[in-house]
Motif scaffolding. Structure first.
Motif, PDB file in Angstrom:
ATOM      1  N   LYS A  44       0.835  -1.204   0.000  1.00  0.00           N
ATOM      2  CA  LYS A  44       0.000   0.000   0.000  1.00  0.00           C
ATOM      3  C   LYS A  44       0.871   1.256   0.000  1.00  0.00           C
ATOM      4  CE  LYS A  44      -4.178  -1.545   2.353  1.00  0.00           C
ATOM      5  NZ  LYS A  44      -5.023  -1.305   3.528  1.00  0.00           N
ATOM      6  N   THR A  45       0.224   2.356  -0.193  1.00  0.00           N
ATOM      7  CA  THR A  45       0.933   3.619   0.006  1.00  0.00           C
ATOM      8  C   THR A  45       0.660   4.070   1.433  1.00  0.00           C
ATOM      9  OG1 THR A  45      -0.978   4.799  -0.840  1.00  0.00           O
ATOM     10  CG2 THR A  45       0.809   4.348  -2.391  1.00  0.00           C
ATOM     11  N   VAL A  46       1.612   4.826   1.962  1.00  0.00           N
ATOM     12  CA  VAL A  46       1.373   5.367   3.300  1.00  0.00           C
ATOM     13  C   VAL A  46       1.068   6.853   3.156  1.00  0.00           C
ATOM     14  CG1 VAL A  46       2.868   3.719   4.452  1.00  0.00           C
ATOM     15  CG2 VAL A  46       3.811   5.888   3.689  1.00  0.00           C
ATOM     16  N   GLU A  90      -1.049   6.454  13.046  1.00  0.00           N
ATOM     17  CA  GLU A  90      -2.402   6.829  13.457  1.00  0.00           C
ATOM     18  C   GLU A  90      -3.436   5.844  12.947  1.00  0.00           C
ATOM     19  OE1 GLU A  90      -2.501  10.894  12.020  1.00  0.00           O
ATOM     20  OE2 GLU A  90      -1.956  11.590  14.019  1.00  0.00           O
ATOM     21  N   GLY A  91      -2.960   4.743  12.408  1.00  0.00           N
ATOM     22  CA  GLY A  91      -3.867   3.721  11.901  1.00  0.00           C
ATOM     23  C   GLY A  91      -4.121   3.884  10.417  1.00  0.00           C
ATOM     24  N   ASP A  92      -4.491   2.786   9.790  1.00  0.00           N
ATOM     25  CA  ASP A  92      -4.826   2.765   8.373  1.00  0.00           C
ATOM     26  C   ASP A  92      -3.721   3.392   7.518  1.00  0.00           C
ATOM     27  OD1 ASP A  92      -6.432   1.945   6.331  1.00  0.00           O
ATOM     28  OD2 ASP A  92      -7.509   3.858   6.200  1.00  0.00           O
ATOM     29  N   MET A  93      -2.512   3.066   7.877  1.00  0.00           N
ATOM     30  CA  MET A  93      -1.331   3.501   7.126  1.00  0.00           C
ATOM     31  C   MET A  93      -1.190   5.025   7.052  1.00  0.00           C
ATOM     32  SD  MET A  93       0.063   0.757   6.759  1.00  0.00           S
ATOM     33  CE  MET A  93       1.465   1.148   5.775  1.00  0.00           C
ATOM     34  N   VAL A  94      -1.707   5.692   8.047  1.00  0.00           N
ATOM     35  CA  VAL A  94      -1.501   7.141   8.141  1.00  0.00           C
ATOM     36  C   VAL A  94      -0.506   7.384   9.265  1.00  0.00           C
ATOM     37  CG1 VAL A  94      -2.567   9.367   8.622  1.00  0.00           C
ATOM     38  CG2 VAL A  94      -3.839   7.622   7.330  1.00  0.00           C
ATOM     39  N   PHE A  95       0.543   8.120   8.926  1.00  0.00           N
ATOM     40  CA  PHE A  95       1.567   8.428   9.919  1.00  0.00           C
ATOM     41  C   PHE A  95       1.647   9.936  10.121  1.00  0.00           C
ATOM     42  CE2 PHE A  95       2.844   4.274   8.483  1.00  0.00           C
ATOM     43  CZ  PHE A  95       3.399   3.677   9.610  1.00  0.00           C
ATOM     44  N   HIS A  96       1.719  10.305  11.369  1.00  0.00           N
ATOM     45  CA  HIS A  96       2.027  11.701  11.659  1.00  0.00           C
ATOM     46  C   HIS A  96       3.536  11.777  11.862  1.00  0.00           C
ATOM     47  CE1 HIS A  96       2.675  15.344  13.987  1.00  0.00           C
ATOM     48  NE2 HIS A  96       1.582  15.803  13.398  1.00  0.00           N
ATOM     49  N   VAL A  97       4.169  12.720  11.174  1.00  0.00           N
ATOM     50  CA  VAL A  97       5.632  12.804  11.213  1.00  0.00           C
ATOM     51  C   VAL A  97       6.058  14.077  11.931  1.00  0.00           C
ATOM     52  CG1 VAL A  97       7.746  12.799   9.852  1.00  0.00           C
ATOM     53  CG2 VAL A  97       5.722  11.589   9.016  1.00  0.00           C
ATOM     54  N   THR A  98       6.947  13.907  12.892  1.00  0.00           N
ATOM     55  CA  THR A  98       7.531  15.049  13.595  1.00  0.00           C
ATOM     56  C   THR A  98       9.012  15.108  13.251  1.00  0.00           C
ATOM     57  OG1 THR A  98       5.988  14.705  15.417  1.00  0.00           O
ATOM     58  CG2 THR A  98       7.894  16.110  15.853  1.00  0.00           C
ATOM     59  N   ALA A  99       9.450  16.264  12.805  1.00  0.00           N
ATOM     60  CA  ALA A  99      10.862  16.415  12.416  1.00  0.00           C
ATOM     61  C   ALA A  99      11.636  17.083  13.544  1.00  0.00           C
ATOM     62  CB  ALA A  99      10.949  17.246  11.147  1.00  0.00           C
ATOM     63  N   LEU A 100      12.749  16.462  13.894  1.00  0.00           N
ATOM     64  CA  LEU A 100      13.622  17.015  14.939  1.00  0.00           C
ATOM     65  C   LEU A 100      14.969  17.348  14.327  1.00  0.00           C
ATOM     66  CD1 LEU A 100      12.935  14.277  17.641  1.00  0.00           C
ATOM     67  CD2 LEU A 100      11.780  16.473  17.439  1.00  0.00           C
ATOM     68  N   GLY A 101      15.526  18.451  14.741  1.00  0.00           N
ATOM     69  CA  GLY A 101      16.835  18.857  14.232  1.00  0.00           C
ATOM     70  C   GLY A 101      17.952  18.110  14.936  1.00  0.00           C
TER      71      GLY A 101
END
Length: 462
Positions: A44-46, A90-101
């Motif tokens: 699948k695609t994310v 977050e389920g169903d191949m949905v990701f919340h992405v947090t970027a850290l330096g």
DNA sequence: TTCGTTGAAAAGACGCTCAT
DNA sequence: ATGAGCGTCTTTTCAACGAA
């Protein structure tokens, strides 16, 4: 970013440090993949979401690898080597992405990355316009730094209601000739009419308004302040900034001599402004994102210089910067192990500067015939050779490939390379790469530990 | 008030010496 | 041969002074 859900035990997380080559694809950790994706969502695609944008980014997944679409996500979020990304499922191949330096702090985006019309959560393709805007944003940021100048407040300049404008700043903004009406403005927006005047000597001053501004803003002798040129139109506005004189960008002009001896001075105003006071290792990233490890040295007067030996010359060559030409480096990370990134090459050095350099070269070294006659070794590393080297280096750049090309410095030698030489170079390349990886591993372990500590503290708070 | 001049300080460039 | 440290010289910048 409000990360309330980060604390939720129901959301599964993984994080990835961004290592060289991360722009092409990103591997999902095997354990996470096997536990949460494998056999359920393969092929699948994310969908990736961030707080920086309302957009959802659709990225293709090949095995445990994020491929198509990942590069666009990286570019849009200006992700760089040594950043971290935390994925929250977050389920169903949905990701919340947090970027850290690299400092393990969340990267702050000035505003929503996509904020134009036509923005829908289902929109997947990143437009060229948005990529251009990202580039423009970066350019604007650098321009903003170049449009700043710092000035110290003295009893004298207050009493005379007159303050010197740095020459390069005045010149850069076309204020070095004649008289210009300007407006001085404090951070709250209160303004004072003023003028910029130049003298025969070439000195440029802000005349008038200075005393009032200092008085109103409680600036006194010994203080230092930074102004930012807000508009360079008919009436330029100089706004008082709260920041004290730091700029992430530094312009360097390596001379033939500095390339030869592998030593490059850094302006004191830049090093002090960025807290670079300790000698040690520094890393320079060239335009191909190849890393070069060099040394930052301090002389007995507190002056600092980059010392890289042949690497400095090779680094400049890799960025197609020759003796007498200028380049701009961006300070990505300060501290004990500073990281600089090549930002741009400045195509045309001023004639005066060039003339000055030639004059110096002649004064200090009568036998150095840089204008004509037998070229110096550095001159041999001229555009033609650089072009050929670049051609030879096509493909995935490696530090070793640059290093070796820099060390050659002689085309005939390059052409006459034997199989043994190639093997030696390959070996050097592998050893260098291994060294880089090991260094990264050590740093990653430290960062990982910090990150875990932070998470534990967050969990305690929750 | 304007503007030219001056001197001190800072910065940059280069080269020498010594260690490895 | 190369790297590191340091000294010296030159250039640039700018605050301060003083004359017009």
């Amino acid at each position: 970013m409000a990360n309330a859900s980060l604390l939720s035990p129901t959301n599964k997380h993984f994080f990835k440090p961004l290592l060289p080559g991360f722009q092409r694809n990103l591997n999902i950790p095997v354990k996470f993949f096997s536990e949460h994706i494998e056999g359920k969502h393969e092929g699948k695609t994310v969908k990736l979401r961030t707080d920086a944008s309302k957009r959802t980014w659709e990225v293709k997944m090949d095995g445990n690898r994020l491929t198509e679409g990942w590069k666009e996500f990286v570019e849009a979020h200006d992700l760089r080597i040594r950043d971290f990304v935390v994925f929250r499922h977050e389920g169903d191949m949905v990701f919340h992405v947090t970027a850290l330096g690299p400092s393990c702090c969340e990267i702050q985006y000035p505003q929503s990355i996509s904020h134009e019309e036509g923005e829908e959560s289902g929109e997947i393709e990143i437009s060229e316009r948005e990529v251009e805007e990202n580039l423009q944003k970066e350019y604007d940021q650098s321009s903003a730094d170049l449009n700043c100048f710092s000035q110290s407040v003295t009893h004298s300049n207050i009493s005379n209601d007159l303050v010197t404008l740095p020459r390069d700043f005045a010149k850069r903004n076309g204020l070095d000739k004649g008289m210009h009406e300007i407006v001085l403005m404090n951070e709250e927006g209160k303004s004072w009419e003023s003028e910029v005047r130049s003298r025969m000597s070439g000195q440029v001053f802000i005349v008038g308004g200075w005393k009032s501004l200092c008085s109103e803003n409680k600036l006194k002798g010994g203080d230092s302040c930074t102004f930012k040129l807000l508009q360079n139109a008919k009436t330029p506005v100089f706004q008082l900034c709260s920041r004290i004189g730091e700029s992430r960008f530094v312009k360097l002009t390596p001379t033939l001599n500095s390339l030869e001896i592998g030593k490059q001075h850094l302006p004191v105003s830049f090093t002090k402004g960025n807290g670079l006071i300790h000698p040690g290792e520094i890393i320079l990233v060239d335009k191909d994102r190849v890393e070069w490890s060099m040394k930052l040295q301090v002389d007995n007067r507190g002056g600092m210089h980059i010392f890289g030996g042949n690497d400095w010359k090779s680094f400049c060559a890799a960025n197609e910067v020759g003796g007498g030409e200028s380049l701009t480096l961006e300070l990505i990370r300060g501290g004990l192990s500073p990281l600089f990134k090549f930002f741009s090459k400045i195509e045309q050095p001023s004639f005066e500067a060039e003339d000055r350099r030639h004059k110096r070269a002649r004064v200090h070294n009568g036998s150095q015939e840089t204008d004509k006659g037998e070229p110096s070794r550095a001159t041999k590393m001229g555009p033609e050779l650089e072009k050929r080297e670049k051609t030879a280096e096509k493909g995935e750049p490696s530090r070793a490939s640059n290093k070796s090309s820099g060390k050659q410095g002689n085309l005939q030698k390059t052409q006459a390379c034997s199989v043994t030489d190639h093997v030696a170079k390959v070996k050097e390349s592998v050893v260098d790469t291994l060294t880089s990886i090991r260094r990264f591993q050590a740093e990653l372990e430290t960062m990982e530990q910090k990150l875990e500590d932070s998470l534990q503290e967050i969990n305690k708070l929750s």
